[in-house]
Motif scaffolding. Structure first.
Motif, PDB file in Angstrom:
ATOM      1  N   GLU A  95       0.962  -1.320   0.067  1.00  0.00           N
ATOM      2  CA  GLU A  95       0.083  -0.051  -0.109  1.00  0.00           C
ATOM      3  C   GLU A  95       0.685   1.209   0.190  1.00  0.00           C
ATOM      4  OE1 GLU A  95      -3.776   2.000   2.642  1.00  0.00           O
ATOM      5  OE2 GLU A  95      -2.743   0.106   3.363  1.00  0.00           O
ATOM      6  N   ARG A  96       1.999   1.053   0.585  1.00  0.00           N
ATOM      7  CA  ARG A  96       2.984   2.424   0.791  1.00  0.00           C
ATOM      8  C   ARG A  96       3.979   2.239  -0.425  1.00  0.00           C
ATOM      9  NH1 ARG A  96       5.061   3.327   6.856  1.00  0.00           N
ATOM     10  NH2 ARG A  96       6.579   4.632   5.637  1.00  0.00           N
ATOM     11  N   ASP A  97       4.315   0.870  -0.825  1.00  0.00           N
ATOM     12  CA  ASP A  97       5.195   0.999  -1.898  1.00  0.00           C
ATOM     13  C   ASP A  97       5.032  -0.479  -2.685  1.00  0.00           C
ATOM     14  OD1 ASP A  97       7.451   0.426  -3.711  1.00  0.00           O
ATOM     15  OD2 ASP A  97       8.956   0.936  -2.037  1.00  0.00           O
ATOM     16  N   PRO A  98       4.180  -0.121  -3.780  1.00  0.00           N
ATOM     17  CA  PRO A  98       3.544  -1.453  -4.959  1.00  0.00           C
ATOM     18  C   PRO A  98       5.105  -2.327  -4.959  1.00  0.00           C
ATOM     19  CG  PRO A  98       3.086   0.628  -5.541  1.00  0.00           C
ATOM     20  CD  PRO A  98       3.908   1.297  -4.336  1.00  0.00           C
ATOM     21  N   GLY A  99       6.469  -1.601  -4.894  1.00  0.00           N
ATOM     22  CA  GLY A  99       7.465  -2.536  -5.305  1.00  0.00           C
ATOM     23  C   GLY A  99       7.853  -3.532  -4.173  1.00  0.00           C
ATOM     24  N   ALA A 100       7.204  -3.432  -3.055  1.00  0.00           N
ATOM     25  CA  ALA A 100       7.961  -3.968  -1.616  1.00  0.00           C
ATOM     26  C   ALA A 100       7.604  -5.572  -2.065  1.00  0.00           C
ATOM     27  CB  ALA A 100       7.113  -3.410  -0.311  1.00  0.00           C
ATOM     28  N   ARG A 101       8.776  -6.386  -1.791  1.00  0.00           N
ATOM     29  CA  ARG A 101       8.788  -7.642  -2.036  1.00  0.00           C
ATOM     30  C   ARG A 101       8.534  -8.433  -0.745  1.00  0.00           C
ATOM     31  NH1 ARG A 101      12.973  -5.384  -3.961  1.00  0.00           N
ATOM     32  NH2 ARG A 101      14.445  -6.370  -2.856  1.00  0.00           N
ATOM     33  N   VAL A 102       7.440  -9.716  -0.814  1.00  0.00           N
ATOM     34  CA  VAL A 102       7.224 -10.400   0.257  1.00  0.00           C
ATOM     35  C   VAL A 102       7.061 -11.866   0.042  1.00  0.00           C
ATOM     36  CG1 VAL A 102       5.528 -10.840   2.194  1.00  0.00           C
ATOM     37  CG2 VAL A 102       5.824  -8.567   1.148  1.00  0.00           C
ATOM     38  N   VAL A 103       7.928 -12.548   0.901  1.00  0.00           N
ATOM     39  CA  VAL A 103       7.864 -14.180   0.719  1.00  0.00           C
ATOM     40  C   VAL A 103       7.300 -14.535   1.921  1.00  0.00           C
ATOM     41  CG1 VAL A 103       9.302 -16.179   0.545  1.00  0.00           C
ATOM     42  CG2 VAL A 103       9.924 -14.037  -0.615  1.00  0.00           C
ATOM     43  N   TYR A 104       6.246 -15.481   1.903  1.00  0.00           N
ATOM     44  CA  TYR A 104       5.597 -16.223   3.024  1.00  0.00           C
ATOM     45  C   TYR A 104       6.120 -17.599   3.019  1.00  0.00           C
ATOM     46  CZ  TYR A 104       2.126 -12.374   2.904  1.00  0.00           C
ATOM     47  OH  TYR A 104       1.456 -10.970   2.843  1.00  0.00           O
ATOM     48  N   VAL A 105       6.042 -18.264   4.361  1.00  0.00           N
ATOM     49  CA  VAL A 105       6.535 -19.452   4.474  1.00  0.00           C
ATOM     50  C   VAL A 105       5.474 -20.066   5.596  1.00  0.00           C
ATOM     51  CG1 VAL A 105       8.275 -20.897   5.445  1.00  0.00           C
ATOM     52  CG2 VAL A 105       8.959 -18.685   4.203  1.00  0.00           C
ATOM     53  N   ASP A 106       4.931 -21.337   5.233  1.00  0.00           N
ATOM     54  CA  ASP A 106       4.175 -22.140   6.030  1.00  0.00           C
ATOM     55  C   ASP A 106       4.164 -23.302   5.854  1.00  0.00           C
ATOM     56  OD1 ASP A 106       1.775 -20.827   8.030  1.00  0.00           O
ATOM     57  OD2 ASP A 106       1.697 -22.885   7.539  1.00  0.00           O
ATOM     58  N   LYS A 107       3.911 -24.237   6.586  1.00  0.00           N
ATOM     59  CA  LYS A 107       3.992 -25.602   6.419  1.00  0.00           C
ATOM     60  C   LYS A 107       2.796 -26.481   6.218  1.00  0.00           C
ATOM     61  CE  LYS A 107       3.775 -27.280  11.399  1.00  0.00           C
ATOM     62  NZ  LYS A 107       4.554 -28.237  12.190  1.00  0.00           N
ATOM     63  N   ASP A 108       1.525 -25.391   6.430  1.00  0.00           N
ATOM     64  CA  ASP A 108       0.195 -25.951   6.366  1.00  0.00           C
ATOM     65  C   ASP A 108      -0.068 -26.166   4.969  1.00  0.00           C
ATOM     66  OD1 ASP A 108      -2.382 -26.632   8.042  1.00  0.00           O
ATOM     67  OD2 ASP A 108      -2.866 -25.330   6.526  1.00  0.00           O
ATOM     68  N   PRO A 109      -0.654 -27.107   4.484  1.00  0.00           N
ATOM     69  CA  PRO A 109      -0.881 -27.072   2.994  1.00  0.00           C
ATOM     70  C   PRO A 109      -1.903 -26.322   2.691  1.00  0.00           C
ATOM     71  CG  PRO A 109      -0.551 -29.358   3.819  1.00  0.00           C
ATOM     72  CD  PRO A 109      -0.600 -28.460   5.041  1.00  0.00           C
ATOM     73  N   VAL A 110      -2.886 -26.207   3.510  1.00  0.00           N
ATOM     74  CA  VAL A 110      -4.031 -25.482   3.242  1.00  0.00           C
ATOM     75  C   VAL A 110      -3.844 -23.797   3.246  1.00  0.00           C
ATOM     76  CG1 VAL A 110      -6.491 -24.601   4.242  1.00  0.00           C
ATOM     77  CG2 VAL A 110      -5.878 -26.830   4.421  1.00  0.00           C
ATOM     78  N   ALA A 111      -2.938 -23.329   4.235  1.00  0.00           N
ATOM     79  CA  ALA A 111      -2.444 -21.930   4.063  1.00  0.00           C
ATOM     80  C   ALA A 111      -1.741 -22.036   2.863  1.00  0.00           C
ATOM     81  CB  ALA A 111      -1.672 -21.801   5.472  1.00  0.00           C
ATOM     82  N   VAL A 112      -0.871 -22.653   2.550  1.00  0.00           N
ATOM     83  CA  VAL A 112      -0.188 -22.650   1.310  1.00  0.00           C
ATOM     84  C   VAL A 112      -0.993 -22.319  -0.012  1.00  0.00           C
ATOM     85  CG1 VAL A 112       1.661 -23.539  -0.252  1.00  0.00           C
ATOM     86  CG2 VAL A 112       2.038 -23.648   2.402  1.00  0.00           C
TER      87      VAL A 112
END
Length: 272
Positions: A95-112
């Motif tokens: 919202e503040r910087d459209p170029g911001a980069r984000v990587v999410y990590v989770d082990k739960d298959p539903v979350a992924v």
């Protein structure tokens, strides 16, 4: 009996509770099953303010991400991101910087699976399916290496995660493994259940979780023990405090019941 859902990944035993899905239930989400709701309902009866705690954690996430953006951070690694809900890291940051980069990590298959759907059209985000206790797998994943640059500061988020890591898995060393991979100027953002700020009802709630069939087991820690997890980071003001006390900037950041503000310790540390 398992609940039929078209969005459930193949091979998922919906009769076994997952803490990611229990958290989704507590937040009012719809991607959970009877086993998750049963555990969630039981612990809510013991800790009636639990939904308030979950809300405070999400509000802290937003304040912390905005703080990091103010420090020049434009890339984030959110470990244990859970099932997508409102005010996710990429939504706050982009919202503040459209170029911001984000990587999410989770082990739960539903979350992924749901993260993959949510992020499909966002080229500056990615999701890694991995266990946080395997830093090498997380840090070497193509989703992460293709998006994050380790010559620039990274905001590492571990919210409501480390109290699922038992002492025998050495959470202090685990955090250090991630810390050592981060460049100078990076930050660690953490929340953790506060063992020395809670009453017997929370111990009983932890027992409900630990007696369930979930592989997730809760390990609460004291202020000194959580502080030790920030080894190698300099805590920014106001230090390691109750979640509701970390730089609140509006009434929604603080619970009406004082004990709920101290249910979680929250802190942000900078790697110098």
């Amino acid at each position: 009996m398992a609940e039929p859902r078209s969005w459930v990944p193949l091979g998922i035993d919906t009769t076994v509770p997952s803490m990611a899905r229990v958290y989704d239930y507590i937040l009012g989400g719809a991607h959970n099953f009877a086993a998750d709701r049963q555990v969630g309902t039981q612990i809510e009866k013991l800790v009636p303010g639990l939904r308030s705690v979950a809300r405070l954690n999400r509000r802290f996430l937003g304040r912390a991400v905005n703080f990091l953006l103010g420090q020049g951070v434009r890339q984030f690694l959110d470990i244990g991101s859970g099932i997508p809900t409102v005010a996710n890291v990429h939504q706050v940051a982009q919202e503040r910087d459209p170029g911001a980069r984000v990587v999410y990590v989770d082990k739960d298959p539903v979350a992924v699976a749901h993260s993959q759907l949510m992020l499909a059209d966002n080229e500056n985000t990615a999701i890694v399916q991995a266990d946080m206790r395997d830093p090498e797998a997380v840090l070497s994943s193509p989703e992460l290496t293709g998006l994050l640059r380790f010559d620039e500061p990274i905001g590492l988020l571990m919210l409501l995660m480390l109290h699922w890591v038992p002492d025998e898995d050495d959470p202090r060393k685990l955090v250090a493994n991630y810390r050592d991979a981060l460049p100078a100027g990076s930050f660690l953002v953490m929340t953790h259940v506060a063992k020395d700020q809670i009453d017997a009802s929370v111990d009983q709630a932890a027992e409900v979780v630990n007696r369930s069939r979930s592989v997730d087991q809760m390990h609460m820690r004291t202020h000194a023990q959580v502080s030790a997890l920030f080894d190698g980071f300099s805590l920014v003001e106001p230090g390691l405090v109750g979640c509701g006390e970390w730089r609140p900037d509006g009434p929604g950041d603080i619970a009406d019941e004082a004990s709920m503000n101290m249910f979680l310790y929250a802190g942000v540390g900078r790697k110098d």
